[in-house]
Design a protein around this motif. Structure first.
Motif, PDB file in Angstrom:
ATOM      1  N   GLY A   8      76.006  17.495   9.698  1.00  0.00           N
ATOM      2  CA  GLY A   8      74.874  18.414   9.849  1.00  0.00           C
ATOM      3  C   GLY A   8      75.274  19.871   9.685  1.00  0.00           C
ATOM      4  N   THR A   9      74.324  20.747   9.852  1.00  0.00           N
ATOM      5  CA  THR A   9      74.560  22.177   9.671  1.00  0.00           C
ATOM      6  C   THR A   9      75.439  22.733  10.784  1.00  0.00           C
ATOM      7  N   THR A  10      75.198  22.265  12.001  1.00  0.00           N
ATOM      8  CA  THR A  10      75.946  22.825  13.112  1.00  0.00           C
ATOM      9  C   THR A  10      77.091  21.922  13.556  1.00  0.00           C
ATOM     10  N   SER A  11      77.021  20.638  13.188  1.00  0.00           N
ATOM     11  CA  SER A  11      78.063  19.732  13.657  1.00  0.00           C
ATOM     12  C   SER A  11      78.202  18.517  12.754  1.00  0.00           C
ATOM     13  N   ASP A 241      70.135  14.342   4.977  1.00  0.00           N
ATOM     14  CA  ASP A 241      69.881  14.006   6.390  1.00  0.00           C
ATOM     15  C   ASP A 241      68.398  13.721   6.682  1.00  0.00           C
ATOM     16  N   TYR A 261      63.661  17.372  14.966  1.00  0.00           N
ATOM     17  CA  TYR A 261      63.814  18.632  15.695  1.00  0.00           C
ATOM     18  C   TYR A 261      65.299  18.926  15.880  1.00  0.00           C
ATOM     19  N   GLY A 262      65.897  19.536  14.853  1.00  0.00           N
ATOM     20  CA  GLY A 262      67.323  19.906  14.911  1.00  0.00           C
ATOM     21  C   GLY A 262      67.453  21.411  14.748  1.00  0.00           C
ATOM     22  N   GLY A 307      65.248  24.403  16.463  1.00  0.00           N
ATOM     23  CA  GLY A 307      66.268  24.309  17.512  1.00  0.00           C
ATOM     24  C   GLY A 307      67.233  25.495  17.472  1.00  0.00           C
ATOM     25  N   ALA A 308      67.437  26.036  16.275  1.00  0.00           N
ATOM     26  CA  ALA A 308      68.350  27.177  16.131  1.00  0.00           C
ATOM     27  C   ALA A 308      67.834  28.409  16.874  1.00  0.00           C
ATOM     28  N   ILE A 310      66.580  28.258  19.858  1.00  0.00           N
ATOM     29  CA  ILE A 310      67.118  28.035  21.209  1.00  0.00           C
ATOM     30  C   ILE A 310      68.613  28.358  21.236  1.00  0.00           C
ATOM     31  N   ALA A 324      69.387  22.616  27.135  1.00  0.00           N
ATOM     32  CA  ALA A 324      68.532  21.770  27.978  1.00  0.00           C
ATOM     33  C   ALA A 324      67.834  22.557  29.093  1.00  0.00           C
ATOM     34  N   SER A 326      66.208  25.082  28.781  1.00  0.00           N
ATOM     35  CA  SER A 326      64.977  25.688  28.257  1.00  0.00           C
ATOM     36  C   SER A 326      63.738  24.974  28.796  1.00  0.00           C
ATOM     37  N   LEU A 378      60.312  27.745  22.322  1.00  0.00           N
ATOM     38  CA  LEU A 378      59.954  26.319  22.274  1.00  0.00           C
ATOM     39  C   LEU A 378      58.579  26.130  21.634  1.00  0.00           C
ATOM     40  N   ALA A 409      66.266  18.093  19.956  1.00  0.00           N
ATOM     41  CA  ALA A 409      65.319  18.735  20.857  1.00  0.00           C
ATOM     42  C   ALA A 409      64.237  17.783  21.394  1.00  0.00           C
ATOM     43  N   ASP A 411      64.638  15.568  23.491  1.00  0.00           N
ATOM     44  CA  ASP A 411      64.876  15.375  24.928  1.00  0.00           C
ATOM     45  C   ASP A 411      64.038  16.336  25.761  1.00  0.00           C
TER      46      ASP A 411
HETATM   47  N1  LIG Z   1      66.820  20.029  25.487  1.00  0.00           N
HETATM   48  C1  LIG Z   1      66.668  20.805  24.413  1.00  0.00           C
HETATM   49  N2  LIG Z   1      65.618  21.633  24.298  1.00  0.00           N
HETATM   50  C2  LIG Z   1      65.430  22.384  23.215  1.00  0.00           C
HETATM   51  N3  LIG Z   1      66.266  22.394  22.167  1.00  0.00           N
HETATM   52  C3  LIG Z   1      67.338  21.594  22.218  1.00  0.00           C
HETATM   53  C4  LIG Z   1      67.596  20.771  23.341  1.00  0.00           C
HETATM   54  N4  LIG Z   1      68.733  20.089  23.092  1.00  0.00           N
HETATM   55  C5  LIG Z   1      69.149  20.485  21.876  1.00  0.00           C
HETATM   56  N5  LIG Z   1      68.314  21.399  21.358  1.00  0.00           N
HETATM   57  C6  LIG Z   1      68.414  22.058  20.049  1.00  0.00           C
HETATM   58  O1  LIG Z   1      68.509  21.039  19.086  1.00  0.00           O
HETATM   59  C7  LIG Z   1      69.443  21.390  18.089  1.00  0.00           C
HETATM   60  C8  LIG Z   1      70.461  20.307  17.974  1.00  0.00           C
HETATM   61  O2  LIG Z   1      69.801  19.157  17.554  1.00  0.00           O
HETATM   62  P1  LIG Z   1      70.512  18.196  16.530  1.00  0.00           P
HETATM   63  O3  LIG Z   1      71.818  17.801  17.079  1.00  0.00           O
HETATM   64  O4  LIG Z   1      69.535  17.154  16.122  1.00  0.00           O
HETATM   65  O5  LIG Z   1      70.649  19.239  15.377  1.00  0.00           O
HETATM   66  P2  LIG Z   1      71.687  19.090  14.307  1.00  0.00           P
HETATM   67  O6  LIG Z   1      71.617  17.671  13.820  1.00  0.00           O
HETATM   68  O7  LIG Z   1      72.960  19.641  14.833  1.00  0.00           O
HETATM   69  O8  LIG Z   1      71.246  19.982  13.230  1.00  0.00           O
HETATM   70  P3  LIG Z   1      71.991  19.894  11.957  1.00  0.00           P
HETATM   71  O9  LIG Z   1      71.913  18.492  11.490  1.00  0.00           O
HETATM   72  O10 LIG Z   1      71.198  20.832  11.164  1.00  0.00           O
HETATM   73  O11 LIG Z   1      73.397  20.313  12.274  1.00  0.00           O
HETATM   74  C9  LIG Z   1      70.067  22.694  18.490  1.00  0.00           C
HETATM   75  O12 LIG Z   1      69.538  23.720  17.672  1.00  0.00           O
HETATM   76  C10 LIG Z   1      69.656  22.895  19.943  1.00  0.00           C
HETATM   77  O13 LIG Z   1      69.375  24.228  20.217  1.00  0.00           O
END
Ligand SMILES: Nc1ncnc2c1ncn2[C@@H]1O[C@H](COP(=O)(O)OP(=O)(O)OP(=O)(O)O)[C@@H](O)[C@H]1O
Ligand SMILES: [Mg+2]
Length: 499
Positions: A8-11, A241, A261-262, A307-308, A310, A324, A326, A378, A409, A411
């Motif tokens: 993913g973009t962040t991980s 993805d 929601y990522g 999600g970014a 947050i 979390a 938030s 949010l 997100a 959760d």
């Molecule tokens: N409880 C929560 N409430 C709101 N946002 C959340 C919560 N938990 C995680 N996030 C947000 O969700 C994102 C992470 O979600 P996810 O792991 O699906 O993304 P990702 O797969 O890493 O994205 P990408 O694939 O682009 O790297 C983060 O931006 C984080 O801020």
């Protein structure tokens, strides 16, 4: 076991599934983000590879699985992110330009002024925007020292992250991509199923740089033992993805839709075997191709920052310690008190498509505190999703009956309830929310015969939670109308400001 890599973009996240589709092992690690200038976003291709390798090892250990017990590998990846490397040495020629990067906004303006957008949209299903790979490849060839001549000599390979990982996993033997990833480059004709010579010519991109395009479910090649703990394992599934998540959500029928929601959010609806050209500034994209079956398409609304936002409150401003938190902070207020946050930090995607839009927070008073910012962030996730849902209903004529949700997100119960309230339809969260990895595993497992058919996968999809709309419609519409006003104020901001 089936091993699924979600880069993913962040991980990078890796899940190990058994043949019953259960998760037996899981590991993840973050990828460094580089922001060398305003609007620029880069990754290090070597880091992506080493982090991914490490995470594969950890996930196998956690599953207590031996590498030789892996029957197939599936890959899902951040899409559009653009890499060039040396075919002979495998060394990256430049940092990867991430999908969020806006550096090619001016070039996109020029292309639009030349009147190319309608034709390119008809061919590729996409719009002209820095988001897609094409202008990023052009930029690298123009700006990286000596790269144009090295590319002309056939020394340079282009790929999105899937191509890079397959290249590394196979020890440099396969330079390939899948249909779903090819359809995100703005270089691929999604009807004729070929790279488009006219677009390549306009952007001065040599065709021999491009990977060959393969089915999303099918054998790509075997791992080089040096890259996979001494073993040869087939790589059997690859998809972007978001398409992988659509597959993992078992959206196999026309009209079924999911939102992830990522980092950003991507709402995709399966539209079957017939591509449409959107009049609502949605994207038409290849969902997948299974073996030699006909290609299937999806309609997509891409939202760049959800999600970014947050993450930015957490890492950029220090307003939160953990994402979390938030949920509680937002729920500590009974109302948004008219504070809106438009998280247009990397411009706006669907349905606005403004690379010059920038983020804004509006409605601040002396009473505004951290909770207001968090709540507005949010809520912005849900408002942006509604923008896309409205466009998609108009486009497809299909009234959404429910929305399947996944990603990190989901959760957040405040967010999911607010989303359901704002759309006026139920939001469904499945038992496995890591649908991106699940989709990659399903594509790979189908190809090697671990699972017989898509019906088997559909039967296994399980609901965990369902959120029903509770908000009165007058209130919903009043909130949404305010959001639209806030968005108007964010548009075009950086166009006048940057030289
Ligand atoms: N409880 C929560 N409430 C709101 N946002 C959340 C919560 N938990 C995680 N996030 C947000 O969700 C994102 C992470 O979600 P996810 O792991 O699906 O993304 P990702 O797969 O890493 O994205 P990408 O694939 O682009 O790297 C983060 O931006 C984080 O801020
Ligand atoms: Mg992801």
């Amino acid at each position: 076991y089936v091993l699924a890599i979600d880069q993913g973009t962040t991980s990078s996240t890796v899940l190990v599934f058994n043949d019953a589709g259960q998760v037996c092992g899981r590991a993840g690690a973050e990828i460094s983000q580089h922001y060398p200038r305003p609007g620029w976003v880069e990754h290090d291709p070597e880091e992506i590879w080493t982090v991914t390798q490490e995470v594969v090892k950890q996930a196998l250990q956690e599953a207590k699985a031996e590498p030789q017990q892996v029957r197939a590998i599936g890959i899902a990846n951040q899409r559009e992110t653009t890499m060039l490397w040396n075919r002979h040495t495998g060394i990256p020629a430049a940092p990867a330009i991430v999908w969020q990067d806006r550096r090619t906004a001016r070039l996109c303006d020029e292309l639009k002024q030349e009147g190319l957008e309608p034709l390119w949209q008809q061919k590729t299903g996409l719009l002209i925007d820095p988001y897609f790979s094409a202008t990023k490849v052009h930029w690298l060839l123009e700006h990286a020292e000596g790269l144009r001549s090295r590319a002309a000599n056939g020394e340079i390979a282009f790929g999105t992250v899937d191509s890079w990982l397959v290249w590394k996993l196979t020890g440099g033997r396969c330079h390939v991509t899948d249909y779903s990833n090819a359809s995100r480059t703005l270089l691929y004709n999604i009807h004729q199923l070929d790279w488009d010579n006219e677009i390549l010519a306009r952007l001065d991109i040599p065709r021999h740089m491009l990977p060959s395009v393969r089915p999303s479910s099918g054998i790509y090649g075997e791992t080089d033992p040096r890259a996979f703990f001494g073993h040869r394992v087939p790589i059997a599934g690859v998809a972007g993805d978001q398409q992988a998540a659509l597959f993992g959500q078992a959206c196999h029928r026309r009209g079924l839709a999911k939102n992830t929601y990522g980092t950003g959010s991507f709402l995709l609806m399966n539209i079957g075997r017939q591509a449409v050209v959107s009049r609502e500034k949605l994207l038409t994209t290849i969902a997948w191709r299974l073996g030699e079956e006909p290609v299937e398409y999806a309609l997509e609304g891409s939202i760049f920052i959800t999600g970014a936002a947050i993450q930015w409150l957490r890492d950029g401003l220090g307003v939160l310690a953990r994402a979390a938190e938030s949920e509680q902070m937002a729920a500590s207020l009974t109302d948004n008190e008219d504070v809106y946050f438009v998280p247009a930090m990397t411009g706006l995607g669907a349905p606005h498509w403004d690379p010059y839009a920038r983020g804004l927070i509006i409605g601040l008073t002396r009473g505004t505190g951290r909770a207001h910012l968090v709540r507005a962030a949010l809520e912005s996730i849900a408002y942006q999703t509604r923008d896309v849902v409205e466009a998609m209903s108009r486009e497809s004529g299909i009234q959404l009956q429910e929305l399947r949700a996944d990603g990190g997100a989901v959760d957040n119960r405040f967010l999911m309830q607010f989303q359901s309230d704002l759309l006026g339809v139920p939001v469904e969260v499945p038992a496995i929310t890591e649908t991106t990895a699940l989709g990659a595993a399903c594509l790979a497992g189908l190809a090697v015969g671990i699972w017989a058919s898509r019906d088997e996968l559909t039967e296994r999809w399980q609901l965990a939670r369902r959120y029903e709309p509770k908000m009165a419609s007058a209130r919903r519409e009043a909130l949404y109308a305010r959001w639209r006003q806030a968005v108007e104020r964010s548009l075009g901001w950086s166009e006048a400001g940057t030289p």
